[in-house]
Design an enzyme around this catalytic site. Structure first.
Site, PDB file in Angstrom:
ATOM      1  N   TYR A 454      41.646  42.476  66.062  1.00  0.00           N
ATOM      2  CA  TYR A 454      42.047  43.892  66.109  1.00  0.00           C
ATOM      3  C   TYR A 454      40.834  44.778  65.850  1.00  0.00           C
ATOM      4  O   TYR A 454      40.337  45.436  66.735  1.00  0.00           O
ATOM      5  CB  TYR A 454      43.165  44.159  65.101  1.00  0.00           C
ATOM      6  CG  TYR A 454      43.739  45.552  65.216  1.00  0.00           C
ATOM      7  CD1 TYR A 454      44.669  45.852  66.198  1.00  0.00           C
ATOM      8  CD2 TYR A 454      43.340  46.567  64.359  1.00  0.00           C
ATOM      9  CE1 TYR A 454      45.196  47.132  66.331  1.00  0.00           C
ATOM     10  CE2 TYR A 454      43.859  47.851  64.477  1.00  0.00           C
ATOM     11  CZ  TYR A 454      44.782  48.127  65.458  1.00  0.00           C
ATOM     12  OH  TYR A 454      45.287  49.394  65.576  1.00  0.00           O
ATOM     13  N   SER A 534      46.969  47.010  71.480  1.00  0.00           N
ATOM     14  CA  SER A 534      46.645  48.378  71.080  1.00  0.00           C
ATOM     15  C   SER A 534      45.119  48.512  70.934  1.00  0.00           C
ATOM     16  O   SER A 534      44.392  48.297  71.896  1.00  0.00           O
ATOM     17  CB  SER A 534      47.391  48.736  69.800  1.00  0.00           C
ATOM     18  OG  SER A 534      47.389  50.126  69.587  1.00  0.00           O
ATOM     19  N   ASP A 617      55.893  53.520  76.584  1.00  0.00           N
ATOM     20  CA  ASP A 617      54.900  53.570  75.511  1.00  0.00           C
ATOM     21  C   ASP A 617      54.360  54.991  75.410  1.00  0.00           C
ATOM     22  O   ASP A 617      53.596  55.437  76.265  1.00  0.00           O
ATOM     23  CB  ASP A 617      53.766  52.586  75.790  1.00  0.00           C
ATOM     24  CG  ASP A 617      52.842  52.397  74.589  1.00  0.00           C
ATOM     25  OD1 ASP A 617      52.862  53.253  73.685  1.00  0.00           O
ATOM     26  OD2 ASP A 617      52.106  51.395  74.555  1.00  0.00           O
ATOM     27  N   HIS A 652      55.528  50.808  72.586  1.00  0.00           N
ATOM     28  CA  HIS A 652      54.304  50.226  72.056  1.00  0.00           C
ATOM     29  C   HIS A 652      54.547  48.888  71.365  1.00  0.00           C
ATOM     30  O   HIS A 652      53.610  48.146  71.101  1.00  0.00           O
ATOM     31  CB  HIS A 652      53.659  51.210  71.072  1.00  0.00           C
ATOM     32  CG  HIS A 652      52.214  50.953  70.835  1.00  0.00           C
ATOM     33  ND1 HIS A 652      51.276  50.994  71.842  1.00  0.00           N
ATOM     34  CD2 HIS A 652      51.530  50.626  69.700  1.00  0.00           C
ATOM     35  CE1 HIS A 652      50.072  50.725  71.340  1.00  0.00           C
ATOM     36  NE2 HIS A 652      50.209  50.481  70.051  1.00  0.00           N
TER      37      HIS A 652
END
Length: 681
Positions: A454, A534, A617, A652
């Protein structure tokens, strides 16, 4: 490589500080246009045909379904004499809210979101109960959207009131001490057609009185001169203080404003500068206990007098240490502190003066998935999870210091012996980057491996349970979870080391981890996939455009790929605190250098790539995924497929029903399984 549907280009050229940038797929930003919808449908047909050819897809879906079908519970919490708990019996689309007379009672169903829609896409996304347990505000979101609609439930009468509060987003709710109503954050309704892409600015803090129409709701605090400010309300347990955390986008630095509810005072500044992180973790009288990184990169806890809030008058309660404090809470007249130790959680109990009392023994690598307790409780309830075990619920007695497991999840039909280890990889600048490895005990040679990362917004990747990951590991694959710069695993310094002008370091960390996996013999480039969602989708996009030779497969989910236009949709403007602002000449240069959409080079052999997004989203708008998929397909010089998977009635990720999750994960795993095992043979 499958035949792709034709994607038209347009003559769109933008000038960024003297640099001309082509945006040939700008038209795909209009998700509602017939042309875009037709293009999505054509892409979906290509993806469906490729996935249907997978030998393992049906087997994986069946295994996912079997392992997903186990009971799950969160940590219970109390308001007044009532207890509450979120549960799922196994394959229910959404979690169900139960209420009980005691923490260990079976109880009854209070709210079942599975009755709200036929397809399971209506989710419970917000919840607040008044301190006496009489009233409950709960929020519903539909189709994965971040928009929330609040309703009021009378717990004594077990019925909904007619109250409806719409257009709330990025805010919880907090009840007034007398239960007359609740505070919440709201926006003006979007323009027609702009629900899922209009900018979200000008949030205001409102108060809804039970029984009133929303049009009568009072604005408690608003700053028209600061449209980027957001407000998160919290009311102290003694009912004296309304504490408002003021944020500016996703910048971790905050302000704290307060209102003395006993005195009927207005909202006023307590700490009125965005100079550090501030989070109120509890109050005692006129003292506010605040978790902060002011002069403490790994955070500390200070006590602040509401009448003398200046730094010189602070009392340090718990000093900063080698391990970053991630969370703290006043429970039972003590401070329960959750720290990060090499990306794994540890829990300690301190006296109100900061004196260490004891640790709560929760085992090895793992994470706190929930922590609950009131200031007059003698018991702390903890949700504890690991890579290989679903969340267990523990009850810790603060006086006897004994911990009891009150809910132990049982996975059906899991016989494999799984191990979790941690290694430290040397990155390009010499820093040691932690990485967890999860695999079957009998996996000793190079194996198909998924590297997950991430690296942003101060978010820490700690061990957590996932059925899809378990299925991957059970089949002989390796899961590698890297704790990259940009996260919060080592406090503010670790976050700052991977944002703004240092963002490239995040990608360097991930590439270093991938190279270590190959060099150590754990895998080979033909058996290595990279995955992220993301901000992690950005990570995947950057890594495959910078090092396409290093990976055989990539899964980029709901990713940010256009670093020059991310700030023009919904809440994207808020991410400039981590990414920088493309409207600033210097920051534009940094963004343009790694923007995945703009780093795609024709004639390059890219790894097999699955790009996943949702049509609803409204956080990372799907146009990012559409444009990146189109660019990769046009540029691909190798035989590997570039596929786009668009989930309908999905956003999302939050609130996605179990059936959709199983379908989606079956597709992702069969994609990785098919590519990596085929390349590795």
């Amino acid at each position: 490589m499958p035949p792709y549907p034709p994607t038209r280009t347009v003559d769109q050229v933008d000038d960024y500080h003297g640099t001309s940038v082509v945006d040939a797929y700008r038209w795909l930003e209009d998700i509602g246009s017939p042309q875009t919808r037709d293009w999505i449908a054509a892409q979906q047909r290509v993806t469906a045909r490729w996935l249907a050819s997978s030998d393992s897809r049906d087997e994986l879906r069946a295994r996912l379904t079997k392992l997903w079908d186990h009971p799950r519970r969160g940590a219970p919490w109390r308001r007044g004499d009532r207890w509450f708990q979120l549960r799922n019996s196994g394959l229910q689309a959404q979690q169900v809210l139960w209420t009980m007379p005691s923490s260990d009672a079976e109880g009854t169903v209070l709210l079942d979101p599975n009755t709200w829609s036929d397809d399971g896409t209506a989710a419970l996304t917000g919840l607040a109960v008044s301190s006496d347990g009489r009233w409950m505000a709960y929020a519903r979101s539909d189709h994965g959207s971040d928009w929330m609609t609040w309703r009021v439930h009378d717990l004594d009468g077990d019925r909904d009131r007619p109250d409806v509060v719409e257009w709330s987003k990025f805010s919880g709710a907090a009840w007034a001490p007398d239960g007359s109503g609740f505070y919440y954050g709201a926006y003006d309704p979007p323009d027609d057609g702009g629900t899922y892409h209009d900018l979200n600015r000008d949030q205001r803090l409102c108060f809804h009185r039970v029984g009133d129409a929303q049009s009568a709701d009072a604005t408690v605090y608003v700053r028209p001169d600061r449209p980027e400010w957001g407000f998160r309300p919290w009311v102290s347990e003694d009912g004296r203080w309304l504490v408002v955390t003021v944020s500016e986008g996703t910048d971790p630095r905050t302000r704290l404003y307060v209102a003395d509810l006993d005195a009927g005072g207005p909202v006023r500044p307590l700490l009125d500068a965005f100079d550090a992180e501030y989070e109120c973790v509890g109050t005692v009288g006129r003292r506010l206990y605040v978790l902060t990184d002011r002069d403490a990169g790994n955070r500390r806890i200070v006590a602040i007098d509401a009448d003398r809030p200046g730094v010189a008058d602070w009392t340090e309660v718990i000093a900063t240490g080698d391990d970053a404090i991630e969370h703290a809470q006043l429970i039972g007249g003590r401070i329960v502190v959750v720290r990060l130790c090499d990306a794994s959680h540890r829990i300690a109990v301190h006296a109100l003066d900061g004196t260490w009392l004891h640790d709560i023994d929760v085992g090895g690598y793992g994470s706190v998935a929930g922590l609950s307790g009131r200031q007059d409780d003698a018991t702390v309830h903890v949700g504890w999870t690991t890579f290989t075990r679903p969340t267990a619920v523990l009850a810790h007695d603060l006086d006897s210091e004994e911990t009891t497991e009150v809910f132990a999840p049982d996975l059906p039909d899991l016989d494999a012996e799984l191990v979790t280890t941690q290694v430290f990889v040397t990155s390009t600048d010499g820093a040691r980057v932690p990485m967890f490895l999860v695999h079957r005990a009998d996996v000793a040679s190079a194996a198909p491996t998924i590297l997950y990362g991430y690296g942003g917004f101060g978010i820490s990747l700690t061990p957590s349970f996932s059925v899809p990951r378990l299925v991957w590991v059970e089949r002989g694959g390796v899961l590698a979870v890297a704790n990259l710069r940009g996260g919060g695993e080592y406090g503010t310094t670790w976050h700052d080391g991977g944002r703004l002008g240092h963002k490239q370091q995040v990608f360097d960390d991930a590439i270093s981890c991938a190279e270590w996996l190959v060099a150590s013999g754990r895998t080979t480039p033909d058996q290595l996939a990279i995955q992220g969602g993301s901000n992690g989708g950005l990570l995947v996009g950057a890594c495959i455009t910078q090092r396409p030779d290093l990976f055989a497969a990539a899964v980029a989910e709901v990713g940010v790929f256009d670093m020059l236009r991310f700030h023009r949709f919904t809440i994207g403007w808020a991410w400039t605190s981590d990414y920088g602002d493309p409207d600033d000449a210097d920051q534009f240069a940094t963004l343009y250098a790694y923007s995945p959409l703009h780093r795609v080079r024709p004639g390059t052999a890219y790894p097999a790539t699955l790009i996943v997004t949702g049509d609803h989203d409204d956080r990372v708008v799907p146009a990012h995924s559409f444009k990146f998929a189109a660019a990769l397909q046009a540029a691909q010089a190798g035989p590997a497929p570039i596929l786009l998977r668009v989930d309908t009635s999905a956003g999302h990720g939050a609130g996605k029903p179990t059936s959709k999750l199983i379908d989606e994960r079956a597709d992702v795993l069969s994609f990785c399984d098919g590519v990596l095992r085929r390349r590795g043979d």
